[in-house]
Design a protein around this motif. Structure first.
Motif, PDB file in Angstrom:
ATOM      1  N   ILE A  18       0.834  -1.203   0.000  1.00  0.00           N
ATOM      2  CA  ILE A  18       0.000   0.000   0.000  1.00  0.00           C
ATOM      3  C   ILE A  18       0.871   1.256   0.000  1.00  0.00           C
ATOM      4  O   ILE A  18       0.662   2.185  -0.787  1.00  0.00           O
ATOM      5  N   GLY A  19       1.866   1.273   0.883  1.00  0.00           N
ATOM      6  CA  GLY A  19       2.680   2.470   1.054  1.00  0.00           C
ATOM      7  C   GLY A  19       3.534   2.814  -0.149  1.00  0.00           C
ATOM      8  O   GLY A  19       3.854   3.986  -0.367  1.00  0.00           O
ATOM      9  N   ASN A  20       3.904   1.826  -0.947  1.00  0.00           N
ATOM     10  CA  ASN A  20       4.749   2.078  -2.121  1.00  0.00           C
ATOM     11  C   ASN A  20       3.939   2.350  -3.381  1.00  0.00           C
ATOM     12  O   ASN A  20       4.512   2.551  -4.454  1.00  0.00           O
ATOM     13  N   ALA A  21       2.631   2.379  -3.261  1.00  0.00           N
ATOM     14  CA  ALA A  21       1.778   2.484  -4.446  1.00  0.00           C
ATOM     15  C   ALA A  21       1.613   3.928  -4.917  1.00  0.00           C
ATOM     16  O   ALA A  21       1.799   4.884  -4.163  1.00  0.00           O
ATOM     17  N   PHE A  22       1.235   4.051  -6.176  1.00  0.00           N
ATOM     18  CA  PHE A  22       0.818   5.322  -6.767  1.00  0.00           C
ATOM     19  C   PHE A  22      -0.673   5.468  -6.457  1.00  0.00           C
ATOM     20  O   PHE A  22      -1.459   4.579  -6.796  1.00  0.00           O
ATOM     21  N   PRO A  23      -1.117   6.536  -5.817  1.00  0.00           N
ATOM     22  CA  PRO A  23      -2.527   6.655  -5.451  1.00  0.00           C
ATOM     23  C   PRO A  23      -3.444   6.495  -6.663  1.00  0.00           C
ATOM     24  O   PRO A  23      -3.283   7.197  -7.673  1.00  0.00           O
TER      25      PRO A  23
END
Length: 445
Positions: free
Chosen positions: A318-323
């Motif tokens: 989740i934290g490394n994702a592109f929103p």
């Protein structure tokens, strides 16, 4: 509907933040490549669900998702056939951030994890109609002006018009800062129709507004939830996914944790569940992965995305994702350009961009070797911003980190500089990246 979708090849796809946004914008994946097995499982699972929702049978959806999502090093030529994807509508990806992050050493082209230049050379090979690459804000700094200049020139020589833009996730309804530096390039026939997406006129919800229902899901007393939501009255700092090399799930470095604490959130870790009825009004809760996902943009119509797996792995995905909302806004803008819906009001600059005049002179001036004083004189003579010699030498030092630079002493004692090859990995068989990857594959993220 599915047959009308534009097609995308996505590299470094992660758990699907960009994938979902592009799907919402009307793209269908021909291929999605990801190194991390856990993230690939998440992406495969959710792509199959999307296909079923569009009418595919469960068997066909699972089969297509299995064939679309491939696990491995995207630069490994045995993983996929580039030639099979020539002329695809869009090549997209979020290549590794550590080479440009201000939290690291900003090694740029000499960082073995750097795939930005490789992705641009891939674009030149497969000739998609459009290219979308996103990375951290650090790439937008002066340290990388020559790097960015070189990328745009490579694209220009291949027939593309490229533009960089720093986008803030909160401008697109995402409840966090999360600046992302984005490169969009289109073939010249489509570039005159591309317009950057406009920020939303509706402010992003505060952390308290966004997460109130999740905070009360485990029967934390209503008055305590209300008090917490009132304190969490701003958007979040940037969610930090971290890497496989460093610890478990927490909400980032010291400064980020301090910002979270002001919002009434304990950033030292991630909780398994929301606070229970036994917690009093002084309790400072931690976020669950479901809460982090909502802050990252998996909310509203995007809330159906599922993250199977253990807490730390899920948090990193989740934290490394592109929103997704930012990816969707960009995807819609690119789709509009590919369909030539509306010409942009300003003219497209298809000539060589001038982001770094020092690099431009070293690369293109007829005199192959130039002293710092000569560069200063040429810039001043061309009407550019006057740069003192020490500033030019500082810029050359930056350039030297990403390019080979030869130095020769003149009779006057001055050094003359000559620009050599780009140091970045672009697929060379003898590049140091191969040894690094072989030794550290389990820790590369």
């Amino acid at each position: 509907m599915a047959s009308e979708r534009l097609e995308v090849v996505e590299i470094c796809a992660g758990a699907g933040g960009q994938s979902l946004g592009l799907h919402n914008a009307g793209f269908r994946h021909k291929l999605a490549l990801e190194l991390d097995e856990n993230a690939a499982k998440t992406l495969r699972h959710n792509l199959a669900r999307l296909l079923k929702e569009e009418g595919s049978s469960p068997e066909d959806a699972d089969r297509e998702a299995e064939s679309v999502v491939r696990v491995g090093d995207v630069a490994d030529e045995s993983l996929w056939d580039h030639a099979a994807h020539k002329d695809v509508d869009l090549l997209a990806g979020g290549v590794p951030c550590p080479p440009f992050s201000i939290a690291g050493n900003q090694l740029g082209a000499t960082d073995e994890r750097d795939l930005f230049a490789w992705a641009v050379h891939l674009c030149r090979d497969i000739q998609p109609k459009a290219l979308l690459l996103e990375n951290v804000k650090g790439l937008s700094g002066n340290r990388f002006s020559a790097y960015r200049q070189h990328i745009l020139e490579l694209l220009h020589d291949a027939g593309y018009v490229g533009e960089w833009r720093l986008l803030e996730a909160h401008q697109f309804g995402v409840s966090q800062l999360r600046p992302r530096f984005v490169l969009v390039a289109l073939r010249k026939e489509f570039a005159e129709y591309f317009q950057w997406p406009e920020p939303s006129t509706v402010p992003a919800p505060t952390v308290g507004e966004l997460l109130k229902d999740l905070m009360e899901a485990n029967d934390w007393a209503a008055e305590h939830v209300e008090a917490w939501a009132k304190k969490a009255s701003a958007i979040a700092p940037t969610i930090v996914g971290g890497s496989k090399k460093h610890g478990g799930a927490d909400l980032g470095p010291t400064r980020a944790k301090a910002a979270w604490l002001k919002l009434g959130v304990d950033g030292m870790g991630v909780a398994d569940t929301a606070p229970g009825p036994e917690k009093d009004g002084d309790h400072i809760p931690r976020l669950t992965t479901a809460m982090v996902a909502r802050i990252q943009g998996w909310c509203g119509e995007n809330a159906h995305w599922e993250f199977p797996g253990r807490k730390t792995t899920v948090y990193r995905q989740i934290g490394n994702a592109f929103p997704p909302p930012v990816a969707e806004a960009l995807g819609r803008a690119i789709a509009s350009a590919l369909q030539k819906e509306k010409k942009r009001p300003d003219s497209v600059e298809s000539g060589r961009p001038d982001l770094d005049p020092v690099y431009v002179l070293l690369r293109h001036h007829p005199d192959k070797a130039l002293t710092a004083q000569r560069i200063a004189d040429l810039i001043a003579r061309s009407g550019g911003k006057k740069l003192p010699v020490p500033e030019i030498e500082r810029r050359i030092a930056h350039i030297e980190r990403d390019f080979h630079v030869e130095k020769a002493a003149r009779s006057s004692g001055e050094l003359a500089y000559q620009l050599g090859e780009f140091k970045a990995f672009i697929g060379q068989q003898d590049h140091a990246r191969h040894d690094y990857f072989a030794q550290h594959r389990g820790k590369v993220s």
